[in-house]
Design a protein around this motif. Structure first.
Motif, short mmCIF file in Angstrom:
data_model
loop_
_atom_site.label_atom_id
_atom_site.label_comp_id
_atom_site.label_asym_id
_atom_site.label_seq_id
_atom_site.Cartn_x
_atom_site.Cartn_y
_atom_site.Cartn_z
N THR A 1 1.73 50.10 22.03
CA THR A 1 2.16 49.30 21.01
C THR A 1 3.10 48.77 20.36
OG1 THR A 1 2.80 52.19 22.29
CG2 THR A 1 3.52 52.30 19.94
N ILE A 2 3.40 48.84 18.91
CA ILE A 2 3.07 47.46 18.61
C ILE A 2 3.55 47.92 17.13
CG2 ILE A 2 1.49 46.25 18.15
CD1 ILE A 2 3.03 43.67 19.15
N ASP A 3 4.70 47.15 16.58
CA ASP A 3 5.38 47.46 15.21
C ASP A 3 5.40 49.24 14.85
OD1 ASP A 3 4.86 44.58 15.13
OD2 ASP A 3 3.40 44.28 13.11
N TYR A 4 6.90 49.35 15.12
CA TYR A 4 7.13 50.25 14.72
C TYR A 4 7.58 50.72 13.42
CZ TYR A 4 6.51 51.69 19.67
OH TYR A 4 6.29 52.00 21.06
N GLY A 5 7.69 50.42 12.46
CA GLY A 5 7.35 50.65 10.80
C GLY A 5 7.46 52.06 10.85
N PRO A 6 6.88 52.59 9.44
CA PRO A 6 7.16 54.37 9.59
C PRO A 6 6.34 55.56 10.05
CG PRO A 6 5.97 53.16 7.89
CD PRO A 6 6.27 52.10 8.90
N TYR A 7 6.94 54.93 11.34
CA TYR A 7 6.14 55.98 12.76
C TYR A 7 6.71 56.94 12.40
CZ TYR A 7 10.14 55.37 15.32
OH TYR A 7 12.04 55.31 15.66
N GLY A 8 6.42 58.15 13.53
CA GLY A 8 7.43 59.13 13.23
C GLY A 8 6.60 60.84 13.99
N TRP A 9 7.15 61.97 14.45
CA TRP A 9 7.07 62.50 15.28
C TRP A 9 6.77 64.12 14.55
CZ3 TRP A 9 7.31 60.63 20.63
CH2 TRP A 9 7.83 59.39 20.53
N LEU A 10 5.97 64.21 15.80
CA LEU A 10 5.59 65.99 15.16
C LEU A 10 6.69 66.80 15.14
CD1 LEU A 10 1.35 66.71 16.26
CD2 LEU A 10 2.58 65.75 13.61
N ASP A 11 6.85 67.32 13.91
CA ASP A 11 7.69 68.78 14.98
C ASP A 11 6.98 70.08 14.36
OD1 ASP A 11 10.54 66.81 14.75
OD2 ASP A 11 10.31 66.39 12.33
N HIS A 12 7.09 70.83 13.33
CA HIS A 12 6.37 71.77 13.39
C HIS A 12 4.52 70.95 13.57
CE1 HIS A 12 6.00 70.37 8.86
NE2 HIS A 12 4.69 70.88 8.56
N PHE A 13 3.94 71.73 14.20
CA PHE A 13 2.37 71.23 14.64
C PHE A 13 1.40 71.17 13.23
CE2 PHE A 13 -2.15 70.88 15.76
CZ PHE A 13 -2.08 69.58 16.41
N ASP A 14 1.20 69.83 12.69
CA ASP A 14 0.91 69.24 11.87
C ASP A 14 -0.25 68.34 11.34
OD1 ASP A 14 -0.71 69.12 9.09
OD2 ASP A 14 1.88 68.92 7.70
N PRO A 15 -1.47 68.40 11.62
CA PRO A 15 -2.03 67.74 12.13
C PRO A 15 -2.55 66.20 11.45
CG PRO A 15 -3.46 69.68 12.09
CD PRO A 15 -2.67 69.69 12.15
N ASP A 16 -2.16 66.93 10.60
CA ASP A 16 -2.53 65.89 9.42
C ASP A 16 -1.01 65.20 8.46
OD1 ASP A 16 -4.93 66.27 8.60
OD2 ASP A 16 -4.86 68.57 6.89
N PHE A 17 -0.07 65.49 9.70
CA PHE A 17 1.47 64.76 9.16
C PHE A 17 0.70 63.22 9.60
CE2 PHE A 17 5.11 62.60 10.74
CZ PHE A 17 6.18 63.18 9.79
N THR A 18 1.72 62.64 8.12
CA THR A 18 1.48 61.18 8.10
C THR A 18 3.74 60.85 7.32
OG1 THR A 18 1.30 58.74 7.85
CG2 THR A 18 1.02 60.75 5.78
N PRO A 19 4.12 60.19 7.71
CA PRO A 19 5.27 60.11 7.92
C PRO A 19 5.21 58.98 6.57
CG PRO A 19 4.70 58.67 9.75
CD PRO A 19 4.01 59.76 9.96
N ASN A 20 4.27 58.24 6.88
CA ASN A 20 3.76 57.29 5.42
C ASN A 20 3.99 57.48 4.22
OD1 ASN A 20 4.01 54.63 4.73
ND2 ASN A 20 2.30 54.03 5.98
N THR A 21 5.59 57.22 3.30
CA THR A 21 5.49 57.23 2.21
C THR A 21 3.96 56.90 1.54
OG1 THR A 21 6.74 55.74 1.87
CG2 THR A 21 7.03 58.27 1.78
N THR A 22 3.65 55.32 1.87
CA THR A 22 2.80 54.22 1.55
C THR A 22 1.22 55.16 1.73
OG1 THR A 22 4.22 52.29 1.78
CG2 THR A 22 1.64 52.20 1.32
N ASP A 23 0.95 55.74 2.48
CA ASP A 23 -0.23 56.68 3.20
C ASP A 23 -0.13 58.27 2.67
OD1 ASP A 23 -3.24 56.72 4.11
OD2 ASP A 23 -1.79 57.23 6.00
N ALA A 24 0.76 58.36 1.70
CA ALA A 24 0.88 59.87 1.69
C ALA A 24 -0.28 60.45 0.70
CB ALA A 24 1.94 59.98 0.65
N GLU A 25 -1.14 60.02 -0.04
CA GLU A 25 -2.49 60.18 -1.00
C GLU A 25 -3.71 60.82 0.32
OE1 GLU A 25 -2.72 60.94 -5.54
OE2 GLU A 25 -1.15 60.75 -4.08
N ARG A 26 -3.83 59.42 0.58
CA ARG A 26 -4.78 59.31 2.02
C ARG A 26 -4.87 59.71 3.43
NH1 ARG A 26 -7.18 53.93 1.20
NH2 ARG A 26 -9.55 54.77 2.77
N ARG A 27 -3.47 59.87 3.69
CA ARG A 27 -3.45 60.16 5.08
C ARG A 27 -4.38 59.60 5.69
NH1 ARG A 27 0.60 64.48 5.27
NH2 ARG A 27 1.37 64.48 2.61
#
Ligand code: AMP
Ligand code: MG
Length: 520
Positions: A280-306
């Protein structure tokens, strides 16, 4: 005692010995010499004693003025020969050309007491020839996140680059956190990362894109001979290169299967952010699932296309391996073995993911054939519909008595009592089925499997954000507290029960807790 550096990488590969000032395209070289830019007032905020120990550094050394200055880029210790690496990459699916270490620079390859070499790399130590228009700096919030998550990943048993230190620079850095025209000054910091190598998929893509096949071959052969000793023993270059590609396919499959096991979302799986060692390399806008949402991304830059959402990670890794294979294929007479290696990725991922899923449920992994069985698929569907916490649900199942399945175990996992209530009948049915299956397992073996596969403590985004808020206000002590928590993620830590709890409601949409940007 002075550390001993053996910067073999610089000697093995061509580099730009004296690049001109400013950002530039560097053709035909793997690296460029660069000097760190000194900072105003270095202060050691945290360090990892485990990493220091691996490097043969005592606590007295790592906390001494010369080392703190070195870790801030204000001084070079004997043997340090700082450089920045060139690499390219596919960003969000598009070829981006030369990227390179824009805000990272390596200090050297340190000889460890264990007999190996570990590379020290500062992130945020000032501009390099690869900085393009950016400043080469990192902010405190993203540095705390990288420092803590690198170590947490390691303690979870997941391959990763490590973090030796976190130093506050005393300088301010200007950032527009959400690219919305609200730039502000933030405290700067530098993390010292540690890994056998920081080479990435993009390391090979860049020379390939330029038709620099000699450099490409040199880079790949160096990587193999230094970091893959078993493969280096194969008789011909072609055999070695193919075997390496198979190996990186398998390692990447295992890595991503681990991410899926613990609910980690990398956030920016560009090919420049995937390691040629399977770390695992380059920890940027990473995140962890809280409620299980398989479409979750923490990255705002990728919020649209995911593109880099949780569930997409296995496919993205394969796509990235395809890019890497494309680069490597330039060195081979026939690309067929590389295509077979990509199939191997799919096989290994399916097997690993299925085994992890079985273990998470406490079931004998050999009872799962390839695809995770229906019972797991159904649980994931219910978790999503009922908005159950990914981590807590599996820990709750550990507490289940299979002879008397009690659906109230899910109460602590639910984010919304209404959705939980709506799914209650289905959960009860699922639980009865699961309990029947669990009764066929040896209770001890079942618990042991679950304990090993299901962390109790993850660095939930809101926990890290609270520590960041405190550190920005002048109190960095929370960093050590979370580092200590992360040391034993699978154990019950009775005095820290509250740190295992689900994300509080205020954090659902709070910046830093559910959304992050690349701009760090
Ligand atoms: P990342 O999204 O962090 O993987 O970065 C992508 C590319 O942008 C890499 O080449 C980085 O070195 C570069 N980069 C990111 N932030 C900065 C910065 N503040 N200064 C210079 N280069 C940067
Ligand atoms: Mg990167």
């Amino acid at each position: 005692m002075d550390p001993t550096f053996d910067n073999r990488y610089l000697r093995a590969l061509p580099g730009a010995e004296s690049p001109g000032p400013g950002s530039q395209q560097l053709q035909g070289v793997a690296w460029a010499r660069v000097a760190p830019t000194p900072v105003a007032a270095p202060r050691l905020l945290a360090f990892s004693p485990e990493v220091a120990d691996q490097l043969g550094l005592t606590v007295a050394e790592i906390t001494s003025a010369p080392w703190i200055e070195a870790l801030a880029g204000n001084r070079l210790l004997p043997g340090m020969e700082p450089w920045a690496d060139g690499y390219g990459g596919h960003q969000f699916g598009h070829w981006a050309g030369q990227l390179g270490d824009g805000r990272a620079l390596s200090l050297g390859q340190l000889q460890t007491p264990g007999g190996g070499l570990l590379q020290l790399q500062l992130k945020g130590a000032g501009p390099t020839p690869y900085s393009r228009r950016a400043d080469g700096r990192a902010v405190l919030r993203s540095s705390i996140r990288e420092f803590l998550c690198s170590e947490a990943m390691h303690h979870l048993g997941i391959p990763t680059t490590r973090a030796l230190s976190l130093v506050a620079t005393g300088d301010l850095v200007l950032r527009d956190m959400f690219y919305d025209g609200h730039a502000a000054y933030e405290p700067g910091a530098i993390v010292c990362r540690v890994a056998p190598s920081f080479l990435r998929f993009g390391t090979f893509e860049l020379p390939a894109s330029r038709g620099e096949d000699g450099l490409l071959a040199q880079l790949l052969d160096y990587l193999i001979s230094e970091h893959f000793p078993e493969i280096a023993r194969l008789p011909t270059p072609n055999e070695r290169r193919i075997a390496w590609f198979v190996e990186i396919c398998e390692r990447t499959a295992r890595l991503v299967a681990h991410w899926m096991r613990v609910g980690f979302v990398h956030g920016v799986m560009n090919t420049d952010n995937l390691s040629a060692l399977g770390l695992t390399i380059d920890y940027g806008p990473y995140g962890w699932l809280d409620h299980f949402d398989p479409d979750f991304t923490p990255n705002t830059t990728d919020a649209e296309r995911r593109r880099y959402r949780f569930r997409a990670q296995p496919d993205v890794a394969l796509w990235n391996l395809g890019c890497l294979g494309g680069a490597v294929s330039r060195l081979l007479p026939d690309a067929a073995p590389l295509r077979e290696a990509l199939d191997r990725y799919t096989e290994v991922f399916a097997r690993e993911h299925s085994e992890h899923t079985a273990s998470k449920l406490g079931l004998d992994p050999s009872s799962f054939q390839g695809e995770p069985e229906e019972i797991a698929v159904e649980l994931f569907t219910l978790m999503r519909r009922a908005e159950l916490d990914f981590t807590l649900t599996f820990r709750a199942l550990m507490a289940l008595d299979p002879r008397a399945p009690d659906p109230s175990i899910f109460d602590v996992c639910a984010y919304d009592p209404n959705t939980l209530r709506a799914e209650q009948p289905a959960l009860v049915r699922w639980l009865a089925r699961y309990a029947g299956r669990a009764r066929r397992e040896d209770p001890e073996a079942r618990l042991a499997r679950m304990r090993a596969a299901n962390p109790k403590y993850i660095l939930r985004n809101y926990l890290v954000q609270q520590v960041i808020d405190r550190a920005e206000a002048g109190d960095p002590s929370g960093i050590e507290d979370l580092l200590d928590l992360a040391r034993r993620p699978y154990d019950d830590q009775p005095e820290r029960e509250h740190l295992a709890a689900r994300r509080p409601e205020w954090a659902r949409h709070a910046p830093g807790c559910s959304m992050l940007s690349c701009s760090s």
